[in-house]
Design an enzyme around this catalytic site. Structure first.
Site, PDB file in Angstrom:
ATOM      1  N   LYS A 117       0.827  -1.213   0.000  1.00 49.80           N
ATOM      2  CA  LYS A 117       0.000   0.000   0.000  1.00 49.80           C
ATOM      3  C   LYS A 117       0.858   1.257   0.000  1.00 49.80           C
ATOM      4  CE  LYS A 117      -4.452  -1.464   1.780  1.00 49.80           C
ATOM      5  NZ  LYS A 117      -5.449  -1.291   2.827  1.00 49.80           N
ATOM      6  N   LYS A 199      -4.563 -10.371  -6.457  1.00 49.95           N
ATOM      7  CA  LYS A 199      -5.891 -10.669  -5.881  1.00 49.95           C
ATOM      8  C   LYS A 199      -6.929  -9.643  -6.363  1.00 49.95           C
ATOM      9  CE  LYS A 199      -6.325  -7.957  -1.828  1.00 49.95           C
ATOM     10  NZ  LYS A 199      -6.877  -7.604  -0.606  1.00 49.95           N
ATOM     11  N   LYS A 202     -11.460  -4.435  -4.234  1.00 44.24           N
ATOM     12  CA  LYS A 202     -12.535  -3.478  -4.470  1.00 44.24           C
ATOM     13  C   LYS A 202     -12.008  -2.086  -4.784  1.00 44.24           C
ATOM     14  CE  LYS A 202     -13.722  -3.481   0.561  1.00 44.24           C
ATOM     15  NZ  LYS A 202     -12.462  -3.828   1.098  1.00 44.24           N
TER      16      LYS A 202
HETATM   17  P1  TYM Z   1     -10.958  -6.030   3.332  1.00 47.32           P
HETATM   18  O1  TYM Z   1     -11.995  -4.964   3.472  1.00 47.32           O
HETATM   19  O2  TYM Z   1      -9.833  -5.794   2.382  1.00 47.32           O
HETATM   20  O3  TYM Z   1     -11.636  -7.384   2.931  1.00 47.32           O
HETATM   21  C1  TYM Z   1     -12.686  -7.961   3.685  1.00 47.32           C
HETATM   22  C2  TYM Z   1     -12.531  -9.474   3.695  1.00 47.32           C
HETATM   23  O4  TYM Z   1     -12.526  -9.978   2.354  1.00 47.32           O
HETATM   24  C3  TYM Z   1     -11.383 -10.790   2.148  1.00 47.32           C
HETATM   25  N1  TYM Z   1     -10.931 -10.624   0.758  1.00 47.32           N
HETATM   26  C4  TYM Z   1     -10.743 -11.627  -0.108  1.00 47.32           C
HETATM   27  N2  TYM Z   1     -10.893 -12.959   0.002  1.00 47.32           N
HETATM   28  C5  TYM Z   1     -10.628 -13.714  -1.086  1.00 47.32           C
HETATM   29  N3  TYM Z   1     -10.227 -13.193  -2.271  1.00 47.32           N
HETATM   30  C6  TYM Z   1     -10.060 -11.861  -2.434  1.00 47.32           C
HETATM   31  N4  TYM Z   1      -9.678 -11.365  -3.605  1.00 47.32           N
HETATM   32  C7  TYM Z   1     -10.320 -11.017  -1.316  1.00 47.32           C
HETATM   33  N5  TYM Z   1     -10.262  -9.660  -1.130  1.00 47.32           N
HETATM   34  C8  TYM Z   1     -10.626  -9.446   0.147  1.00 47.32           C
HETATM   35  C9  TYM Z   1     -10.340 -10.264   3.118  1.00 47.32           C
HETATM   36  O5  TYM Z   1      -9.358 -11.258   3.397  1.00 47.32           O
HETATM   37  C10 TYM Z   1     -11.198  -9.934   4.323  1.00 47.32           C
HETATM   38  O6  TYM Z   1     -11.435 -11.093   5.086  1.00 47.32           O
HETATM   39  N6  TYM Z   1      -8.143  -5.391   7.368  1.00 47.32           N
HETATM   40  C11 TYM Z   1      -9.340  -6.019   6.883  1.00 47.32           C
HETATM   41  C12 TYM Z   1     -10.586  -5.566   7.629  1.00 47.32           C
HETATM   42  C13 TYM Z   1     -10.499  -5.747   9.097  1.00 47.32           C
HETATM   43  C14 TYM Z   1     -10.541  -6.985   9.797  1.00 47.32           C
HETATM   44  C15 TYM Z   1     -10.438  -6.649  11.191  1.00 47.32           C
HETATM   45  C16 TYM Z   1     -10.651  -8.314   9.398  1.00 47.32           C
HETATM   46  C17 TYM Z   1     -10.382  -4.749  10.013  1.00 47.32           C
HETATM   47  N7  TYM Z   1     -10.355  -5.298  11.258  1.00 47.32           N
HETATM   48  C18 TYM Z   1     -10.439  -7.625  12.164  1.00 47.32           C
HETATM   49  C19 TYM Z   1     -10.649  -9.301  10.399  1.00 47.32           C
HETATM   50  C20 TYM Z   1     -10.542  -8.954  11.750  1.00 47.32           C
HETATM   51  C21 TYM Z   1      -9.504  -5.665   5.418  1.00 47.32           C
HETATM   52  O7  TYM Z   1      -8.952  -4.719   4.941  1.00 47.32           O
HETATM   53  O8  TYM Z   1     -10.376  -6.431   4.776  1.00 47.32           O
END
Ligand code: TYM
Length: 336
Positions: A117, A199, A202
């Protein structure tokens, strides 16, 4: 008298930094729904994490509400789980500070997401981007979480949450439950439709690279038609051909068919036929989600009521943990 064994606690979150994609759904939210009947589940909209990259304030506010609606439309049941917005429970920021004093600079420097990032946002490599995993550890540790259902990209963040918990527990006394990641095989990593070695994200600037859960049927079919594959025209799972392999994996997730069944079904047929079938299966799967979303997204009172109840329920648990932590580190008791 026999007491019922305590159910394990599940915590997870997603950032409202764009429309959620099928990657978010298959990697995380689908599992959140599957787990909600058996466990004590707490799910959150991580708006505080989202501001580590520049956000338009009005848009962030709207997306926070929409993300709530999407969770529910995907099947997360606010009657069964605690559903809340991160910034509405200030304990997250408060614990994050204490944990940051128990996290090493070197550990945070090694985080691959930080490296990626900060390379992408050279004009805004802020301290929040660097301490992002500490806030995430606070999210998880506040609720004595046992399992964290996430996609593969978040594994390193769960690992550092464990390191921080372990360090705190041994420096003071056992305080935090050690969390574990919960990942399933198929949805673990859904790849970009345009650069299948990356990957699906969004926040990708190219909308052809991802399928948003709210994309129209026409857009979904168009995006799959344009998905990058190769020139072999062979529907066969092969790690060396990430484009077609990703599409096979997705079709398997949408239909429940095995890889062998899919290879047989499309034996001798071209990519055109296959891509259309994947697009249609995806649109069919999202039909119900989109209908439910349309029913609730404009009902602000309903969604705000869920947020209110959710933040109250989350706060009750979070502040108990925070009080324990404050006492252990030696902060003076709150005035009564
Ligand atoms: P975020 O918003 O990027 O994504 C949310 C969830 O979706 C999963 N994910 C994917 N899984 C499979 N293939 C993909 N291409 C893909 N893109 C995203 C992510 O692994 C995630 O589970 N930091 C986290 C949000 C967060 C969080 C937490 C998660 C904040 N606090 C505490 C777990 C526990 C994030 O940016 O997810």
């Amino acid at each position: 008298m026999e007491t019922e064994a305590k159910k394990q606690t599940i915590f997870s979150a997603a950032q409202p930094s764009g429309n959620l994609t099928i990657g978010n759904y298959l990697g995380a939210i689908k599992n959140w729904v599957d787990l909600q009947d058996k466990f004590d589940c707490i799910y959150c909209v991580a708006d505080m994490h989202a501001i580590t990259v520049k956000q338009e304030p009005a848009l962030l506010r709207r997306r926070t509400l929409e993300t709530m609606a999407i969770y529910i439309a995907c099947g997360v049941d606010p009657e069964k789980v605690v559903l809340f917005v991160q910034s509405q429970v200030p304990a997250h920021a408060e614990l994050s500070w204490v944990l940051s004093c128990n996290t090493m600079f070197g550990e945070l420097s090694r985080m691959t997401q930080f490296k990626d990032k900060s390379a992408k946002n050279t004009g805004n490599v802020n301290a929040g981007l660097f301490t992002y995993p500490v806030l995430m550890a606070a999210d998880i540790l506040l609720y004595n979480t046992d399992l964290v259902p996430v996609g593969a990209d978040q594994k390193q963040h769960i690992e550092i949450a464990r390191t921080i918990a372990q360090r705190f527990n041994s420096a003071y006394s056992p305080t935090f439950t050690m969390p574990r990641e919960y990942v399933t095989k198929e949805g673990t990593k859904i790849m970009s439709l345009q650069e299948p070695e990356k990957k699906m994200s969004k926040s990708d600037p190219n909308p052809l690279a991802y399928i948003s859960l709210l994309d129209s049927r026409d857009d979904i079919i168009k995006k799959f038609k344009k998905a990058v594959t190769d020139c072999e025209a062979l529907v066969k799972y092969d790690e060396a051909r990430p484009g077609i392999t990703n599409l096979i994996n997705l079709y398997s997730c949408f239909t429940g068919k095995t890889v062998a069944e899919i290879e047989r079904e499309f034996d001798g047929r071209g990519y055109g036929d296959f891509k259309l079938a994947v697009g249609e299966a995806c649109a069919d799967m999202l039909d119900g989600v989109q209908n439910r979303y349309k029913e609730i997204v404009d009902d602000k009172a309903y969604l705000e009521d869920i947020m209110k109840k959710g933040s109250e329920a989350a706060s009750r648990i979070a502040y108990k943990t925070l009080a324990k932590v404050y006492r252990k580190v030696g902060f003076y008791p709150q005035p009564r």
